[in-house]
Design a protein around this motif. Sequence first.
Motif, PDB file in Angstrom:
ATOM      1  N   GLN A 240      14.171   0.780  -0.600  1.00 45.90           N
ATOM      2  CA  GLN A 240      13.220  -0.218  -0.118  1.00 45.90           C
ATOM      3  C   GLN A 240      11.939   0.456   0.378  1.00 45.90           C
ATOM      4  O   GLN A 240      10.833  -0.039   0.164  1.00 45.90           O
ATOM      5  CB  GLN A 240      13.878  -1.068   0.967  1.00 45.90           C
ATOM      6  CG  GLN A 240      14.979  -1.961   0.394  1.00 45.90           C
ATOM      7  CD  GLN A 240      15.936  -2.494   1.439  1.00 45.90           C
ATOM      8  OE1 GLN A 240      16.118  -1.924   2.509  1.00 45.90           O
ATOM      9  NE2 GLN A 240      16.584  -3.620   1.136  1.00 45.90           N
ATOM     10  N   GLU A 241      12.083   1.605   1.018  1.00 47.29           N
ATOM     11  CA  GLU A 241      10.908   2.354   1.466  1.00 47.29           C
ATOM     12  C   GLU A 241      10.136   2.916   0.275  1.00 47.29           C
ATOM     13  O   GLU A 241       8.901   2.953   0.290  1.00 47.29           O
ATOM     14  CB  GLU A 241      11.340   3.477   2.405  1.00 47.29           C
ATOM     15  CG  GLU A 241      11.867   2.977   3.742  1.00 47.29           C
ATOM     16  CD  GLU A 241      12.556   4.060   4.540  1.00 47.29           C
ATOM     17  OE1 GLU A 241      12.548   5.234   4.084  1.00 47.29           O
ATOM     18  OE2 GLU A 241      13.107   3.755   5.616  1.00 47.29           O
ATOM     19  N   LEU A 242      10.857   3.348  -0.776  1.00 48.38           N
ATOM     20  CA  LEU A 242      10.192   3.865  -1.967  1.00 48.38           C
ATOM     21  C   LEU A 242       9.345   2.780  -2.615  1.00 48.38           C
ATOM     22  O   LEU A 242       8.187   3.008  -2.969  1.00 48.38           O
ATOM     23  CB  LEU A 242      11.227   4.382  -2.972  1.00 48.38           C
ATOM     24  CG  LEU A 242      10.675   4.776  -4.352  1.00 48.38           C
ATOM     25  CD1 LEU A 242       9.707   5.954  -4.227  1.00 48.38           C
ATOM     26  CD2 LEU A 242      11.807   5.105  -5.319  1.00 48.38           C
ATOM     27  N   TRP A 243       9.898   1.591  -2.794  1.00 53.32           N
ATOM     28  CA  TRP A 243       9.149   0.496  -3.400  1.00 53.32           C
ATOM     29  C   TRP A 243       7.884   0.207  -2.594  1.00 53.32           C
ATOM     30  O   TRP A 243       6.800   0.066  -3.148  1.00 53.32           O
ATOM     31  CB  TRP A 243      10.012  -0.763  -3.472  1.00 53.32           C
ATOM     32  CG  TRP A 243       9.342  -1.878  -4.213  1.00 53.32           C
ATOM     33  CD1 TRP A 243       9.436  -2.173  -5.536  1.00 53.32           C
ATOM     34  CD2 TRP A 243       8.442  -2.845  -3.670  1.00 53.32           C
ATOM     35  NE1 TRP A 243       8.660  -3.254  -5.847  1.00 53.32           N
ATOM     36  CE2 TRP A 243       8.033  -3.694  -4.731  1.00 53.32           C
ATOM     37  CE3 TRP A 243       7.937  -3.090  -2.402  1.00 53.32           C
ATOM     38  CZ2 TRP A 243       7.155  -4.752  -4.551  1.00 53.32           C
ATOM     39  CZ3 TRP A 243       7.050  -4.143  -2.215  1.00 53.32           C
ATOM     40  CH2 TRP A 243       6.674  -4.961  -3.285  1.00 53.32           C
ATOM     41  N   ARG A 244       8.016   0.167  -1.273  1.00 58.04           N
ATOM     42  CA  ARG A 244       6.839  -0.068  -0.420  1.00 58.04           C
ATOM     43  C   ARG A 244       5.806   1.034  -0.598  1.00 58.04           C
ATOM     44  O   ARG A 244       4.608   0.762  -0.749  1.00 58.04           O
ATOM     45  CB  ARG A 244       7.284  -0.126   1.049  1.00 58.04           C
ATOM     46  CG  ARG A 244       6.144  -0.324   2.052  1.00 58.04           C
ATOM     47  CD  ARG A 244       6.584   0.147   3.425  1.00 58.04           C
ATOM     48  NE  ARG A 244       6.848   1.588   3.435  1.00 58.04           N
ATOM     49  CZ  ARG A 244       7.604   2.211   4.329  1.00 58.04           C
ATOM     50  NH1 ARG A 244       8.209   1.528   5.281  1.00 58.04           N
ATOM     51  NH2 ARG A 244       7.774   3.520   4.269  1.00 58.04           N
ATOM     52  N   ASP A 245       6.257   2.301  -0.612  1.00 57.39           N
ATOM     53  CA  ASP A 245       5.323   3.426  -0.717  1.00 57.39           C
ATOM     54  C   ASP A 245       4.622   3.469  -2.079  1.00 57.39           C
ATOM     55  O   ASP A 245       3.468   3.884  -2.163  1.00 57.39           O
ATOM     56  CB  ASP A 245       6.060   4.746  -0.475  1.00 57.39           C
ATOM     57  CG  ASP A 245       6.507   4.906   0.972  1.00 57.39           C
ATOM     58  OD1 ASP A 245       6.034   4.129   1.827  1.00 57.39           O
ATOM     59  OD2 ASP A 245       7.341   5.788   1.239  1.00 57.39           O
ATOM     60  N   VAL A 246       5.318   3.050  -3.135  1.00 58.13           N
ATOM     61  CA  VAL A 246       4.688   3.031  -4.456  1.00 58.13           C
ATOM     62  C   VAL A 246       3.446   2.141  -4.440  1.00 58.13           C
ATOM     63  O   VAL A 246       2.383   2.509  -4.947  1.00 58.13           O
ATOM     64  CB  VAL A 246       5.688   2.552  -5.531  1.00 58.13           C
ATOM     65  CG1 VAL A 246       4.954   2.199  -6.828  1.00 58.13           C
ATOM     66  CG2 VAL A 246       6.725   3.634  -5.805  1.00 58.13           C
TER      67      VAL A 246
END
Length: 293
Positions: A240-246
């Motif tokens: 979920q953090e990866l999707w946000r950071d992308v």
Amino acid sequence: MLERLNQALDHLESCLDQEVDMAEVARIAAVSEYHFRRLFSALAGMPLAVYVRRRRMTLAGAEVLAGELTLLDVAVRYGYGSGEAFARAFRSVHGIGPGEARRTGAVLTAQPRMSFRVVVEGSTTMRYRIVEKESFRVVGRKARIPLVHEGVNEAAAAHVESLDEQAIVRMKALAGGEPEGVLSAVVYLTDSREEGTEADYWVGVVTGPEVVAEELDALDVSAGTWAVFDNHGPYPSALQELWRDVFTQWFPSNLYTARPGPELLLTRPVEIGAETGSQLWIPVERDGGSAGA
């Protein structure tokens, strides 16, 4: 890119008393309208249409309380052809109708103007590669689920649990492309990424575009460019953090924009909080601009 986004928001602000040409707003941001809507939603935490409505009703609310214009004049000024349509929009933001608000001097809800800025946090790096793929098909099972930004998505988990062993075996037998193995694919139904917004959630495998399996659902995906992000961390929070950071860090810093298409995720579900490796595929295209401009 953040400077261009803020210029686009300035232009949008100047058009709140007329029909907003979102294609022109996106042009000022130097991205496609599709990417602008997605980027705004990720950065702002709300769909662009919701922000526009809230800003309009913030300005309209001040006009209503001032009492210098009739309610119909205020409605027309902010693009509503009837008092009823204006009243519905007004109530959706302020929780009260414009007539009652004027009579009682009610407390209204204000949506401040937004602007974006860079916050430097230091040490986060993102591992990615760019892949060109021919058209392909995802073959598997589909369910409609709500988006969940933090914690386990119970609807998605229930869909995975509902898959029988025969379906999984059949999927694996049909697999024939990268990313390899059983994966999930998310197809967004609107530009919104708000919590609770519905999306089509697939569990399946990548196959050639000609593969047919009558007992399974099929999702056709056109040829194009993909940004592939490798991730390792606690499940599901790291994903979920990866999707946000992308969307809040990688896109503003690189020469790519999002294009229509499913987001693919290859991961091995584990116990909540356990470490696992994952791979996220995002459909992208070159934007022709310059990073950080």
